[in-house]
Design a protein around this motif. Structure first.
Motif, PDB file in Angstrom:
ATOM      1  N   ASP A  87       5.369   3.955   8.584  1.00 36.73           N
ATOM      2  CA  ASP A  87       6.705   4.413   8.218  1.00 36.73           C
ATOM      3  C   ASP A  87       7.261   3.511   7.117  1.00 36.73           C
ATOM      4  O   ASP A  87       7.995   2.547   7.386  1.00 36.73           O
ATOM      5  N   PRO A  88       6.928   3.806   5.857  1.00 38.05           N
ATOM      6  CA  PRO A  88       7.386   2.985   4.733  1.00 38.05           C
ATOM      7  C   PRO A  88       8.903   2.807   4.723  1.00 38.05           C
ATOM      8  O   PRO A  88       9.398   1.732   4.355  1.00 38.05           O
ATOM      9  N   ALA A  89       9.627   3.833   5.125  1.00 38.88           N
ATOM     10  CA  ALA A  89      11.090   3.729   5.121  1.00 38.88           C
ATOM     11  C   ALA A  89      11.561   2.690   6.139  1.00 38.88           C
ATOM     12  O   ALA A  89      12.478   1.897   5.875  1.00 38.88           O
ATOM     13  N   LEU A  90      10.914   2.710   7.307  1.00 40.49           N
ATOM     14  CA  LEU A  90      11.256   1.726   8.323  1.00 40.49           C
ATOM     15  C   LEU A  90      10.918   0.315   7.847  1.00 40.49           C
ATOM     16  O   LEU A  90      11.700  -0.631   8.050  1.00 40.49           O
ATOM     17  N   TYR A  91       9.760   0.190   7.201  1.00 42.03           N
ATOM     18  CA  TYR A  91       9.346  -1.123   6.687  1.00 42.03           C
ATOM     19  C   TYR A  91      10.351  -1.635   5.661  1.00 42.03           C
ATOM     20  O   TYR A  91      10.757  -2.810   5.689  1.00 42.03           O
ATOM     21  N   GLU A  92      10.765  -0.785   4.748  1.00 40.23           N
ATOM     22  CA  GLU A  92      11.722  -1.188   3.730  1.00 40.23           C
ATOM     23  C   GLU A  92      13.070  -1.505   4.348  1.00 40.23           C
ATOM     24  O   GLU A  92      13.796  -2.377   3.866  1.00 40.23           O
ATOM     25  N   GLN A  93      13.376  -0.794   5.424  1.00 37.38           N
ATOM     26  CA  GLN A  93      14.626  -1.090   6.135  1.00 37.38           C
ATOM     27  C   GLN A  93      14.594  -2.511   6.699  1.00 37.38           C
ATOM     28  O   GLN A  93      15.588  -3.244   6.653  1.00 37.38           O
TER      29      GLN A  93
END
Length: 812
Positions: A352-358
């Protein structure tokens, strides 16, 4: 405040990670704090003392790195006993495995009145011994035990460690320790490497740049749980494109793990080991890691977590209390016993790239706790020891002198000195036998107002002890309950005489009572084989003080001292059993006061001449810097003695004669110091040459016929100053008494020339069966020469003897 820091371990190791990084970062910052005096030290085993480190060069080496580490150590020696009362000993390094065992060191410091502060990183060797080497656990338990008994303050990095410490003391049924939490930081301002700090190891950089990786930084040891990361790689992380880099050094008990790692099919493909990376390389690894893995089973703080956050790198960490305290909502957590949970935790970020960036974005709000803040708070913790101290009020005025006396002649001879040289004293309370009162009243006509407290008034029907020291202590303890005494007064004996005009500042200065000490009870020997009442009292007092964890300075300095009766009475109310035990009133009171009210008591070297009476009595460990009082002994005025030809009575020339006394007695002590310096130099050279202290030992030996005799084992040679007394260590094996059945051992000792002609008279001493390690007082020949020191041990009730002849160098 003077603060001593033992940095032996940091100066010894060739790596700076974990605790060593903390020690480096904190010390390099606080050492330049101008409001305190810092003394950095490293222990020298051969000299059995510390060597001072240069503060300036320490900071330079560990921040700039343009000098060799050896340059930091100076030639200045700091003996353990030289660390002064009131100073702080700050134990910040990992010392539980150190050669200088804290169970030996801390009681010595405590006896000297030194305040002890320890940085306790965790209690893992006690709470989780399965993760530690058995010797580490044993050493750590000794280390913690010493601190539980002697430390004045414990500094920890987390509330979790404080709770573990409180749980331990509760289980042991002892009082909880005062503790303060100071979190750690992680920035690399101080690097501690002499290499170029901007250059990243190119091989490591190449590994890091090839793709995503989990970073584990720190020593490889069982507790850190590196195996779980390898398990996770095998269970899908490697297949998903995740790699792992272990950076640190190989620790203990990881042979199987090291073999598994280095022989693993994924080694140098998805699993890498970077041994002892420098700071620039560590910084690069942190910044470019996908995440930092921290699967530890237990931790004291978790420094890599903070180091990761400060570089914007997410962390996946063990779901344990201390890491929640350190990382809070900024980390993702997993069960350290479940590889699948670790895989889940990492893959949730990978998938989950979005979660990682979060997660990375959230770290931008992380406010790091800097090393400057850690150092500031660490110093503030140390300063609490000073802030809590009470002070003597500035309006205290002393007018009263108190004396316990049964000798009217001595008391009347001393009163003129008090009148002349202590103008602030207007009243004197004499504790004396009832029969003595009238004679003193009839023969004293001076300016002092005399008040009397008789034995019958003090005892109120109780029996007076026969022993001299027991009687004095008993009477003083009972008497101080009487309202005739001021809250603060000067206590004296009838033969303590002031030598020149003195003021109240001699006794109270800068908000503290001056407490004049002359020795340490732990080293007091007294009269060997025939201990006096005074000697027995000193031994009892030492045992009492040591049992309470109090300092053991010897305050029976044979001079006037200031007493706060409220503190004295508090002591006897707290320990009523001591009143009849014959302790030393001076040592019990001042050590009690210095321990419980350190801000109100200032231990200082004594200022009395006539103690010792003659320089052969005992070694003067504490050298008076001045002489304000005379401990009056009439025999010192007889022909051949130090004050021969001078008057021992008060007269018109008293000031001039007191100046002459001062010069003469100072010269006597100088002669003793010179003789001791010669012997100490010899003992140190002998230690370097033979790795043993020069001493004599009497031991049983078994002959071919099966019968026992005795032999004297002696050093290879002996050295002393001509015409002076030296005290030589002598040991008697207890088996001499048990195997030979003797009860009387006589030691004879004398010097002869190389032809056997006697150069000195024979000294004799009977061995005390209860004290088999003692100092033999030996008077050297009067002229410098090469000669023979003879020692003969005679078992008087067995007609058995043993002897030794040692080459002796007698020097000028």
């Amino acid at each position: 405040m003077k603060i001593y820091i033992d940095l032996s371990n940091l100066m010894l190791v060739d790596f700076v990670t974990g605790i060593q990084r903390v020690v480096r970062e904190i010390t390099a910052r606080i050492v330049n704090e101008s409001s305190h005096e810092f003394c950095l030290m490293t222990y020298n085993f051969r000299k059995n003392a510390f060597q001072k480190l240069s503060n300036e060069l320490f900071v330079r080496y560990f921040t700039v790195g343009d000098i060799e580490k050896e340059a930091v150590t100076t030639d200045e020696i700091i003996r353990i006993e030289d660390i002064p009362s009131g100073a702080v000993f700050f134990d910040i390094d990992s010392v539980w495995n150190a050669r200088l065992n804290r169970s030996w060191l801390l009681p010595i410091l405590k006896r000297s009145g030194v305040k002890i502060v320890t940085q306790l990183y965790d209690l893992i060797p006690i709470t989780h011994p399965q993760f530690c080497h058995s010797s580490t656990t044993a050493n750590f338990m000794t280390y913690v035990g010493a601190n539980l008994k002697y430390a004045d303050l414990i500094i920890t990095n987390s509330n979790t460690t404080v709770q573990a410490l409180d749980d331990l003391t509760d289980k042991l049924g002892i009082e909880r320790k005062k503790s303060i939490v100071v979190p750690l930081s992680s920035d690399f301002t101080n690097n501690g490497s002499s290499e170029d700090r901007d250059e990243v190891d190119p091989e490591v950089k190449e590994i890091a740049d090839k793709g995503k990786y989990l970073l584990m930084l720190g020593t490889i040891e069982p507790r850190k749980n590196h195996s779980l990361v390898i398990d996770a790689l095998e269970s899908g992380l490697a297949e998903a494109g995740m790699r792992a880099i272990f950076a640190g050094r190989i620790g203990w008990n990881v042979e199987e793990l090291e073999k598994r790692m280095k022989e693993h099919p994924l080694y140098n493909e998805s699993l890498f080991f970077v041994e002892r990376p420098d700071d620039a390389t560590v910084d690069y690894l942190y910044k470019h890691a996908f995440a930092v893995a921290f699967p530890t089973f237990n931790e004291g703080f978790g420094l890599p977590i903070i180091e990761s956050f400060m570089r914007g790198t997410p962390v996946v960490a063990s779901d344990i209390g201390v890491l929640h305290e350190v990382a809070g909502e900024y980390a993702d957590y997993f069960d350290p016993n479940d590889k699948d949970d670790l895989v889940r935790c990492v893959k949730s970020l990978m998938d989950d790239p979005a979660l990682y960036e979060q997660r990375r974005e959230r770290l931008k709000s992380y406010v790091p706790y800097t090393w400057d803040e850690s150092a500031r708070d660490m110093l503030a913790a140390l300063e609490t020891l000073d802030e809590e101290q009470k002070r003597v009020p500035g309006d205290v005025k002393i007018k009263q002198l108190v004396c316990l006396t049964a000798r009217n002649e001595d008391m009347l001879a001393t009163l003129p000195y008090i009148e002349e040289f202590m103008p602030f004293i207007t009243e004197m309370v004499l504790m004396t036998p009832d029969k003595n009162v009238e004679e003193i009243k009839n023969n004293y006509h001076g300016r002092l107002e005399l008040k009397f407290l008789t034995d019958s008034e003090i005892l109120a029907g109780q029996k007076l002890p026969e022993d001299h020291s027991t009687r004095n202590f008993f009477l003083r303890c009972l008497a101080l309950k009487n309202p005739v005494f001021d809250d603060v007064f000067i206590m004296t004996d009838d033969d303590y005489r002031p030598l020149r005009t003195i003021t109240q500042d001699v006794f109270i200065k800068d908000g503290a009572y001056n407490a004049y000490y002359c020795y340490d009870l732990s080293r007091w020997r007294g009269t060997y084989s025939s201990p006096t009442s005074f000697d027995v009292s000193m031994r009892k007092t030492r045992k009492f003080l040591a049992g309470q964890g109090y300092p053991t300075k010897m305050y029976a300095s044979h001079q006037m001292q200031v007493i706060d009766k409220r503190i004295y009475n508090e002591m006897t109310e707290r320990f009523p059993e001591i009143i009849s035990q014959g302790l030393c009133e001076w040592a019990t009171y001042f050590n009690y006061g210095a321990s419980n009210y350190p801000g109100m008591f200032r231990p200082v070297p004594y200022v009395a001449m006539g103690w010792p009476g003659v320089r052969s009595d005992w070694y003067v460990d504490v050298v008076p810097e001045d002489f304000l009082f005379e401990n009056h002994y009439s025999f010192l005025y007889t022909p051949g003695q130090v004050f021969a030809g001078l008057s021992e009575e008060f007269g018109e020339n008293v000031r001039e004669e007191n100046q002459i006394k001062t010069i003469r007695f100072a010269n006597e002590l100088r002669k003793q110091r010179e003789a001791r310096c010669v012997y100490d130099s010899y003992a140190q050279s002998y230690w370097i040459q033979y790795l043993e202290i020069p001493s004599f030992t009497l031991m049983p030996v078994k002959g071919e016929d099966g019968k026992y005799s005795v032999a004297v084992y002696a050093p290879a040679y002996y050295q002393a100053k001509a015409g002076e007394w030296t005290r030589i260590p002598f040991n008697v094996d207890k088996d001499v008494f048990e195997l030979l059945g003797t009860k009387k051992i006589l030691l004879n000792y004398w010097f002869t020339d190389e032809n056997g002609v006697n150069l000195t008279t024979t000294g004799r001493i009977m061995v005390d069966p209860d004290d088999l390690s003692f100092l033999l007082p030996v008077l050297s020949p009067g002229c410098p020469e090469r000669c023979i020191l003879n020692i003969k041990a005679i078992l008087e009730d067995k007609d058995i003897a043993g002897s030794a002849a040692v080459r002796a160098n007698i020097i000028e």
